[in-house]
Write an enzyme that holds these catalytic residues in place. Sequence first.
Site, short mmCIF file in Angstrom:
data_model
loop_
_atom_site.label_atom_id
_atom_site.label_comp_id
_atom_site.label_asym_id
_atom_site.label_seq_id
_atom_site.Cartn_x
_atom_site.Cartn_y
_atom_site.Cartn_z
N SER A 1 41.15 35.63 45.19
CA SER A 1 40.78 35.32 43.73
C SER A 1 39.93 36.58 43.37
O SER A 1 39.61 36.63 42.21
CB SER A 1 39.69 34.19 43.83
OG SER A 1 40.14 32.98 43.69
N LYS B 1 40.99 37.97 39.84
CA LYS B 1 40.65 37.25 38.54
C LYS B 1 39.83 38.54 37.99
O LYS B 1 39.53 38.44 36.80
CB LYS B 1 39.74 36.21 38.83
CG LYS B 1 40.55 35.03 39.24
CD LYS B 1 39.82 33.93 39.72
CE LYS B 1 40.70 32.53 40.30
NZ LYS B 1 40.10 31.73 41.04
N SER C 1 35.15 30.29 40.23
CA SER C 1 36.28 30.99 40.56
C SER C 1 37.50 29.87 40.12
O SER C 1 38.49 29.35 40.93
CB SER C 1 36.58 30.95 42.10
OG SER C 1 37.59 31.99 42.54
N LYS D 1 32.81 39.42 42.61
CA LYS D 1 33.77 38.69 42.95
C LYS D 1 34.00 38.23 44.25
O LYS D 1 34.24 38.94 45.03
CB LYS D 1 34.92 38.66 41.96
CG LYS D 1 36.08 37.34 42.10
CD LYS D 1 35.28 36.53 41.09
CE LYS D 1 36.38 35.00 41.31
NZ LYS D 1 36.13 34.24 42.53
#
Length: 305
Positions: free
Chosen positions: A63, A66, A124, A241
């Site tokens: 993820s 992103k 997320s 993140k």
Amino acid sequence: MTVRKAAGVAVTVGTVLAVVPMASPAQAATAPTVSAKGAFLLDNATGTRLYSKYADTKRPMASTTKIMTARVVLSQTGLDLDRKVTVRQAYRDYVAAKSASTADLRTGDRVTVRQLLYAMMLPSGCDAAYALADTFGTGDTRAARVKSFIGKMNRKAVDLGLTNTHFDSFDGISTTGQNYTTPRDLAKLARSAMKYSTFGSVVKTQKTVRYATTSTGGTRTYTWYNTNKLLGSYTGATGIKTGTSTPAGPCLVFSATRGDRTLIGVVLNDAYRYTDAAKMLDYGFGTSTASTMQLRTLPAGAQQD
């Protein structure tokens, strides 16, 4: 995310050393040992490398993908962060089919682009990432728009000089096994994204409460918690993140500011990602706080990534 998709990529590019510390007067004397398969730390002001471990080995990134999704959205000409987007059932169906992390966006709700950025970066939400790709891609069908958006992600990677990075998804759920980056590239991407004040505001937020208009004209309350446990745990942490999948392992892109210095780092495939991130930051700042850091806990029911 919690998906179990795609074979991983782990290809060493060129000749690399396991750990390449860069000494400076502000740093601790001894470079830390980290469990990450790959790691990188840079000084945000100058881009100078401070710590490196297999920095140019390509690996799946889960993820943390992103970050690029947000970067592409934020670079759109004439972007209106208050633009309303209608949540489609397809977004909910997607996260259900992939067993992916979700912001639990409800079909028919009208949410803003700004809210979608929070929904994607904090819990997320792969549903939020899908919504953004569908909104900012071009084409007559949803599939065409998503393909177009992923194309924008790859073009942006080229523009930023990320020579060892490629995307085949908008959220890190790889469809071909060709969603990969390197610690160095990912740190460069994060540095670029952090130049946007909106991005910086989003990724440093531990919790947000947002209100959306439902399809019947009512108001829905969304509460999202940031999956990045470094926030509120390491003094000065400002983002960025998390990412977790079977091929990628636990990943973390992180940043912190102490005094007039901001550092940005990456660990890929690291079972001790938060501890190792703190150790790397301590090394860069010349401090020794990682050993006493107490990790923030997420409330029951919050997304984990």
